[in-house]
Design an enzyme around this catalytic site. Structure first.
Site: not given
Ligand SMILES: CSC[C@H]1O[C@H](OP(=O)(O)O)[C@H](O)[C@@H]1O
Length: 360
Positions: A53-54, A198, A239, A250
């Protein structure tokens, strides 16, 4: 970055030269397990289940998902790209990477698509790592300035926008790593980031592995620390950033930005070029917000006292739960954007100055 002294990127090719290796982020920090993805189906599952993820990282992983698919079904490019694009709706990096693969491969004879796909996926991954390193360079002066005034700099961050959310270095955490490595006395307030934690699980794991002082706090505690002057700056990832500077990130980011505004704490957002969506203006109205399983709210997973990974319920049996995974912070609450090209206002003019090539 490093885990127990061993250097990792968040993804890499297996020794076989074609399957993809990732860390299973649903098991971190309790277990460091490497997964081998050898089909587009496994790549899609890894993204939807958040084993990986990320925003920037899922774009790079999806690019390799296309490359793996081209080994056996190069004629199915359109279908594979559309299908991988459905895995998660909010991070624009996913669609950006898939569109880049499609543009590169569609004009090619099917026999040439596999090699070209792997080359393009590798270029995306290498670009992301270098981009995130540069984000750290452009964010570092913000921390240096505070440290010069106050000695210690206290940064609050939300979710995980570290090297585990990118190919390497991270976005929001990249300036923090560079400040720490430069000898700056930096401390990080780590929002646990319910419901998937996270922050508590991944950001704390990353910072601990690098030796960066940090304190995990409940999401609801950030405003309190800002009121008491314990937060000098907020830096978060994102994102998707719209052409007017609205920021999807998030869930809970918006509330943190409101508290920062109320306490005059600078609120910075770190992003690579792949997170910009110049086709969208009003983030609240136009950015699709992923709705994830209610079970992520009603249940938690972690080690019991014996170290056995256990899943427990934290809500009253029978109660409904809702789980929007992201929210949108309006540009007016964002102090500025930290990118690989420099820092700018969260505004059309600010973005146009840094990204004239991306003007809508
Ligand atoms: C490098 S910014 C990543 C961004 O993505 C994460 O979301 P997820 O863990 O659901 O993929 C989160 O919003 C981070 O800020």
């Amino acid at each position: 970055m490093k885990i127990n002294g061993t250097y990792y990127r968040s993804l890499w090719l297996d020794d076989d030269g074609w399957s993809l290796r990732i860390l299973d982020q649903t098991l971190l920090p309790w277990r460091v397990e490497v997964l081998r993805l050898s089909s587009a189906e496994q790549v899609a599952h890894a993204i939807t289940s958040m084993q990986v993820r990320g925003a920037p990282l899922i774009g790079a992983v999806a690019a390799y998902g296309v490359a793996i698919a081209m080994r056996s079904a190069p004629q199915d490019l359109d279908r594979i790209v559309a299908w991988l694009g459905e895995t998660r709706p909010t991070a624009i990096n996913l669609r950006w990477a898939l569109a880049r693969l499609h543009a590169r491969l569609a004009p090619l004879p099917v026999a040439e698509r596999e090699a070209a796909a792997y080359a393009e996926a590798a270029a995306i991954a290498d670009d992301d790592a270098e981009t995130c390193r540069l984000i750290g360079q452009h964010g570092l002066p913000l921390l240096q300035e505070i440290a010069a005034r106050k000695g210690r700099v206290n940064v609050l961050t939300h979710c995980n926008a570290g090297w585990l959310a990118t190919v390497d270095y991270g976005t929001a955490l990249s300036p923090i790593y560079q400040a720490f490595d430069a000898g700056i006395d930096v401390h990080v307030w780590v929002d646990e980031t319910r419901p998937r934690n996270q922050g508590a699980a991944l950001t704390a794991f990353e910072l601990g592995a690098h030796g960066v002082p940090h304190t995990v706090i409940a999401d609801n505690a950030g405003g309190h620390y800002m009121q008491h002057g314990e937060v000098d700056i907020c830096i978060v990832g994102t994102d998707r950033v719209t052409r007017r500077g609205d920021v999807a990130n998030k869930i809970g980011t918006y509330l943190k930005a409101l508290a920062a505004a109320d306490n005059e704490v600078p609120f910075w957002v770190a992003l690579p070029h792949s997170t910009l969506d110049m086709q969208v203006d009003d983030g609240v109205k136009e950015i699709p917000i992923e709705e994830r399983s209610a079970a992520e709210v009603t249940h938690l997973t972690g080690p019991d006292d014996a170290g056995k990974l256990t899943r427990i319920q934290v809500t009253a049996p029978g109660s409904r739960a809702a789980n929007p995974a992201f929210d949108v912070t309006p540009a007016r609450l964002v102090t500025g954007l930290i990118t690989e090209r420099g820092r700018c206002e969260a505004s059309p003019a600010g973005l146009a100055a840094l990204y004239p090539d991306k003007a809508a």
